[in-house]
Motif scaffolding. Structure first.
Motif, PDB file in Angstrom:
ATOM      1  N   TYR A 318       0.730  -1.132  -0.128  1.00 47.81           N
ATOM      2  CA  TYR A 318      -0.161  -0.350   0.234  1.00 47.81           C
ATOM      3  C   TYR A 318       1.091   1.105   0.267  1.00 47.81           C
ATOM      4  CZ  TYR A 318      -3.786   3.304   1.432  1.00 47.81           C
ATOM      5  OH  TYR A 318      -4.273   4.313   1.643  1.00 47.81           O
ATOM      6  N   ARG A 319       2.108   1.478   0.707  1.00 50.58           N
ATOM      7  CA  ARG A 319       2.746   2.249   0.876  1.00 50.58           C
ATOM      8  C   ARG A 319       3.632   2.706  -0.878  1.00 50.58           C
ATOM      9  NH1 ARG A 319       4.257  -0.559   5.384  1.00 50.58           N
ATOM     10  NH2 ARG A 319       3.370   0.924   7.533  1.00 50.58           N
ATOM     11  N   ASN A 320       4.509   1.324  -1.167  1.00 50.68           N
ATOM     12  CA  ASN A 320       4.540   1.304  -2.466  1.00 50.68           C
ATOM     13  C   ASN A 320       4.026   2.115  -3.363  1.00 50.68           C
ATOM     14  OD1 ASN A 320       6.890   0.461  -1.564  1.00 50.68           O
ATOM     15  ND2 ASN A 320       6.513  -1.641  -1.716  1.00 50.68           N
ATOM     16  N   SER A 324       4.221   5.663  -5.690  1.00 52.34           N
ATOM     17  CA  SER A 324       4.245   5.514  -7.126  1.00 52.34           C
ATOM     18  C   SER A 324       2.738   6.255  -7.747  1.00 52.34           C
ATOM     19  CB  SER A 324       3.677   4.184  -7.702  1.00 52.34           C
ATOM     20  OG  SER A 324       4.243   2.596  -7.423  1.00 52.34           O
ATOM     21  N   THR A 325       1.468   6.599  -7.481  1.00 55.26           N
ATOM     22  CA  THR A 325       0.822   7.423  -6.834  1.00 55.26           C
ATOM     23  C   THR A 325       1.189   9.115  -7.333  1.00 55.26           C
ATOM     24  OG1 THR A 325      -1.477   6.207  -6.136  1.00 55.26           O
ATOM     25  CG2 THR A 325      -1.611   8.196  -6.646  1.00 55.26           C
ATOM     26  N   ARG A 326       2.056   9.078  -6.311  1.00 54.77           N
ATOM     27  CA  ARG A 326       2.457  10.751  -6.379  1.00 54.77           C
ATOM     28  C   ARG A 326       3.515  10.639  -7.233  1.00 54.77           C
ATOM     29  NH1 ARG A 326       3.673  10.650   0.661  1.00 54.77           N
ATOM     30  NH2 ARG A 326       0.547  11.188   1.087  1.00 54.77           N
ATOM     31  N   ARG A 327       4.565   9.983  -7.436  1.00 61.89           N
ATOM     32  CA  ARG A 327       5.146   9.900  -8.389  1.00 61.89           C
ATOM     33  C   ARG A 327       4.028  10.304 -10.064  1.00 61.89           C
ATOM     34  NH1 ARG A 327       9.951   5.456  -8.567  1.00 61.89           N
ATOM     35  NH2 ARG A 327       8.216   4.663  -8.429  1.00 61.89           N
ATOM     36  N   THR A 328       3.852   9.060 -10.175  1.00 63.98           N
ATOM     37  CA  THR A 328       3.243   9.329 -11.538  1.00 63.98           C
ATOM     38  C   THR A 328       1.905  10.544 -11.239  1.00 63.98           C
ATOM     39  OG1 THR A 328       2.216   6.695 -11.333  1.00 63.98           O
ATOM     40  CG2 THR A 328       1.196   8.692 -12.924  1.00 63.98           C
ATOM     41  N   GLN A 329       1.930  11.514 -10.663  1.00 68.42           N
ATOM     42  CA  GLN A 329       1.184  13.231 -10.520  1.00 68.42           C
ATOM     43  C   GLN A 329       1.744  13.385 -10.334  1.00 68.42           C
ATOM     44  OE1 GLN A 329      -2.017  13.557 -10.028  1.00 68.42           O
ATOM     45  NE2 GLN A 329      -1.404  14.953 -11.592  1.00 68.42           N
ATOM     46  N   ASN A 343      -4.713   7.471 -12.845  1.00 64.55           N
ATOM     47  CA  ASN A 343      -6.217   7.123 -12.530  1.00 64.55           C
ATOM     48  C   ASN A 343      -5.401   5.629 -12.480  1.00 64.55           C
ATOM     49  OD1 ASN A 343      -7.565   9.278 -12.388  1.00 64.55           O
ATOM     50  ND2 ASN A 343      -7.789   8.781 -14.519  1.00 64.55           N
ATOM     51  N   GLN A 344      -4.781   5.001 -13.726  1.00 58.43           N
ATOM     52  CA  GLN A 344      -4.355   3.566 -12.812  1.00 58.43           C
ATOM     53  C   GLN A 344      -3.822   3.634 -11.218  1.00 58.43           C
ATOM     54  OE1 GLN A 344      -1.990   1.887 -16.329  1.00 58.43           O
ATOM     55  NE2 GLN A 344      -2.206  -0.341 -15.701  1.00 58.43           N
ATOM     56  N   THR A 345      -2.900   4.046 -11.722  1.00 60.57           N
ATOM     57  CA  THR A 345      -1.906   3.531  -9.931  1.00 60.57           C
ATOM     58  C   THR A 345      -2.981   4.288  -8.520  1.00 60.57           C
ATOM     59  OG1 THR A 345      -1.368   6.260 -11.021  1.00 60.57           O
ATOM     60  CG2 THR A 345      -0.283   4.997 -10.980  1.00 60.57           C
ATOM     61  N   LEU A 346      -4.001   5.544  -9.142  1.00 57.48           N
ATOM     62  CA  LEU A 346      -4.449   5.928  -7.418  1.00 57.48           C
ATOM     63  C   LEU A 346      -5.637   4.218  -8.378  1.00 57.48           C
ATOM     64  CD1 LEU A 346      -5.984   7.758  -6.071  1.00 57.48           C
ATOM     65  CD2 LEU A 346      -7.681   8.387  -7.814  1.00 57.48           C
ATOM     66  N   GLN A 347      -5.848   3.921  -8.596  1.00 56.67           N
ATOM     67  CA  GLN A 347      -6.630   2.475  -8.898  1.00 56.67           C
ATOM     68  C   GLN A 347      -6.708   2.218  -8.536  1.00 56.67           C
ATOM     69  OE1 GLN A 347      -8.477   1.075 -13.102  1.00 56.67           O
ATOM     70  NE2 GLN A 347     -10.058  -0.233 -11.683  1.00 56.67           N
ATOM     71  N   GLU A 348      -4.784   1.417  -8.396  1.00 54.21           N
ATOM     72  CA  GLU A 348      -4.023   0.086  -8.334  1.00 54.21           C
ATOM     73  C   GLU A 348      -4.221   0.581  -6.483  1.00 54.21           C
ATOM     74  OE1 GLU A 348      -2.744  -2.334  -9.284  1.00 54.21           O
ATOM     75  OE2 GLU A 348      -4.302  -2.462 -10.846  1.00 54.21           O
ATOM     76  N   GLU A 349      -3.747   1.997  -6.163  1.00 59.07           N
ATOM     77  CA  GLU A 349      -3.699   2.625  -4.728  1.00 59.07           C
ATOM     78  C   GLU A 349      -4.852   2.299  -3.586  1.00 59.07           C
ATOM     79  OE1 GLU A 349      -4.054   6.945  -2.234  1.00 59.07           O
ATOM     80  OE2 GLU A 349      -3.087   6.753  -4.569  1.00 59.07           O
TER      81      GLU A 349
END
Length: 634
Positions: A318-320, A324-329, A343-349
């Motif tokens: 979950y932390r990773n 990843s979401t923050r970095r992708t943003q 959105n893909q990383t957010l969905q995985e988060e």
């Protein structure tokens, strides 16, 4: 009988004074005998306690002797649980909700009216001394595996019930043995009458007492003897100093010997034989239950640790993904990533959060179930030590051998698959034949099933005996002296009688005899069914060990591969040389590999214990701890 007189001696109100006249002592004795009846109902409060403690001693000796006979040594056995078992101490120390006073044990109940004993059921045993656990205020209780096993032995309700079944079976043996011992019975009466039919009031007293002795022999014969004395007193004469007006004594003896139906030790003593067999069965069942219970405790303990490990893995994943979401943003803000990727990383988060929460609640449910298994409240604040799982990870690290396929020709597309082998096998991974020999020689439930076949065979013999004519030889002797209280054995009446009950009507006995053969066939099929079940369970345990060992090796390598993949994919992604989907898949693969490795380690340990349980070679000591089997040479 000994217990009764011990209680009488302990009660001051029933002590007969000395130094009074002979007639007064006789009357005092009769009054005392009558008082004993009242004493047995209310009395001094000691008789019930003496009887209970006597039953404990008697059952304890029977169980101890049978343990030595069956297992070669005696084990500590008591059905009296400590008054301060851990369950009770947790309820009090952690201020947990309670349904009522029974929640804290029988010693916490209010005594009802006419309770027979003053102190009981307060236990003198201390659970805090036996489990060695001290509760600290405001702190959760952290349990090791050893402590969990000990706590289960003291706190589990099912464990206690199994021990009580053994105790009850021992009391049944004692009762049946008593049927073939000497039975002493006594009665006393004292009557006061007033006669005014002639115009003159006449008051009289009469007393009588009887003592009988009987014994049933194990061949079916019954011997009985009784003595009856009567004493008549005229009160007026007694007060004027005259002697007893009337007295007498009667003695009887009889013997009854069955010659056909009901004759023979194998028939007459069947109830005792069956009681002895039932005690053996309950002892075997207790030992079998202890093994099964201990294996369940270990497996559930490890399952809780495994689930805790999955919580940690889910949290890290979950932390990773948050990272990843923050970095992708940030990359999207810089024009280096698309909205679709964000959105893909957010969905995985979000999915990772759901898995993390699910893992937490699953762990809590597993822990609550484990607490209930060992007899503790589900809402108690308890944690388990992780050291046992760490120890297993180190122990099974040697199983992580490199698995490589065998290629017949480097230039050929054909590949020869390497089947599972015994390379790196554990000490308990033996060949099937050896395992089955161990199982057939050590499974206690198999001994019970075979014993019940013998019971069914005896039942056929007994039902066949009931078809015979009833031929009984009776003999009686009696002597009466109405002038004195001394029996004259030279004068009396002797009688002999032979009775024959011809077998004209035997429908009930005939049907019972036929049913006994059906019961025998059913008992034999039970042995056969259990034999097949043992073979199946042993084969499955061996397969589970092999599969789990292979899985440990595979998942160890899979974790290493997944960690390298995650690192390299992350580096390539930061360099712009891989897709976001590759990074997410690598992180998911790492989570799965870590969870699978922990699962494989727990499964192998569980399979080891299951194999020992299924072959009957696992032993449990007095404290409920495991004594594992060591193959020759280990």
């Amino acid at each position: 009988m000994r217990d009764f007189f011990s209680a009488v001696r302990a009660c001051p109100i029933l002590r007969i004074p000395t130094g009074i006249g002979r007639r007064i002592r006789i009357r005092a004795l009769l009054v005392a005998l009558l008082s004993m009846t009242l004493f047995s109902v209310s009395g001094c409060g000691t008789m019930a306690s003496i009887y209970r403690k006597s039953a404990d001693r008697t059952a304890g000796k029977i169980i101890e002797k049978k343990q030595v006979e069956l297992f070669g040594s005696k084990q500590d056995f008591t059905i009296e649980r400590p008054g301060d078992i851990l369950r009770k101490r947790l309820l009090v120390a952690q201020e947990l909700p309670q349904a009522g006073k029974a929640s804290l044990g029988a010693d916490n109940l209010d005594k009802i009216s006419f309770w027979p004993e003053k102190a009981y059921p307060i236990s003198e045993r201390s659970g805090s001394e036996e489990d060695g656990i001290t509760l600290e205020a405001g702190q959760p209780l952290v349990l090791s595996l050893v402590q969990a096993l000990q706590i289960g032995a003291l706190n589990s309700a099912d464990y206690q019930t199994m021990k009580e079944k053994v105790f009850q079976a021992a009391l049944d043996v004692n009762l049946q043995r008593n049927e073939f011992g000497f039975t002493v019975d006594g009665q006393a009466s004292h009557e006061v009458s007033t006669n005014n039919t002639t115009g003159e009031t006449v008051k009289n007293e009469s007393s009588s007492g009887s003592l009988s002795l009987s014994k049933t022999l194990k061949n079916g014969a019954t011997i009985a003897a009784s003595v009856v004395t009567t004493v008549g007193l005229d009160i007026v004469s007694l007060l004027s100093g005259d002697v007893v007006t009337t007295r007498g004594i009667t003695g009887d003896a009889s013997i009854s010997i069955p010659l056909l139906r009901g004759a023979g030790r194998h028939i007459a003593a069947e109830s005792l034989t069956q009681a002895e067999q039932s005690l053996i069965y309950t002892l075997y069942e207790l030992e079998r239950y202890k093994k099964t219970f201990a294996v369940d405790v270990v497996r559930n303990y490890l399952n809780v640790l495994q689930q805790s490990d999955q919580v940690n893995n889910a949290a890290e994943n979950y932390r990773n993904l948050i990272t990843s979401t923050r970095r992708t943003q940030r990359l999207a803000d810089a024009g280096r990533a698309t909205v679709i990727q964000v959105n893909q990383t957010l969905q995985e988060e979000l999915s990772a959060r759901a898995r993390w929460i699910s893992a937490i609640k699953t762990h809590e449910n597993e822990l609550d179930s484990f607490k209930t298994l060992i007899g503790l409240p589900a809402d108690a604040d308890i944690k388990l030590e992780r050291s046992e799982l760490d120890r297993l990870n180190r122990q099974y690290a040697a199983m992580a051998i490199a698995l490589e396929g065998t290629t017949t020709d480097d230039n050929s597309d054909a590949t020869e698959l390497a089947p599972p082998s015994m390379t790196g096998a554990g000490a308990l991974e033996m060949d099937e034949g050896t395992a089955l020999k161990l199982a057939f020689g050590n499974r206690l439930d198999l001994r019970v099933a075979e014993g019940k076949v013998y019971d069914a065979q005896r039942a056929v013999v007994i039902r066949a005996n009931a078809l015979k004519p009833g031929v009984t030889l009776l003999g009686t002797a009696s002597s009466t002296n109405s002038e004195d209280t001394t029996l004259d054995l030279d004068r009396g009446i002797l009688r002999g009688l032979l009775t024959i009950d011809l077998p004209f009507e035997r429908t009930s006995e005939r049907n019972a005899y036929r049913k006994s053969y059906i019961a025998l066939e059913q008992a034999v099929r039970s042995v056969q069914s259990l034999e097949d079940t043992i073979k199946l369970s042993v084969r499955q345990s061996l397969n589970q060990m092999l599969q789990a060992r292979e899985s440990v090796a595979i998942q160890t390598k899979a974790v290493s591969v997944a960690e390298n993949r995650a690192k390299s994919t992350n580096m390539f992604f930061e360099a712009g040389r891989s897709e976001l989907r590759d990074l997410l898949e690598a992180q998911a693969a790492l989570l799965t590999a870590r969870n699978s490795l922990t699962s494989a380690v727990v499964q192998y340990r569980g399979a080891e214990l299951a194999f020992q349980r299924d072959t009957g070679i696992l032993e449990i000591d007095d404290k409920g701890l495991l004594v594992e089997y060591l193959p020759m040479g280990e």
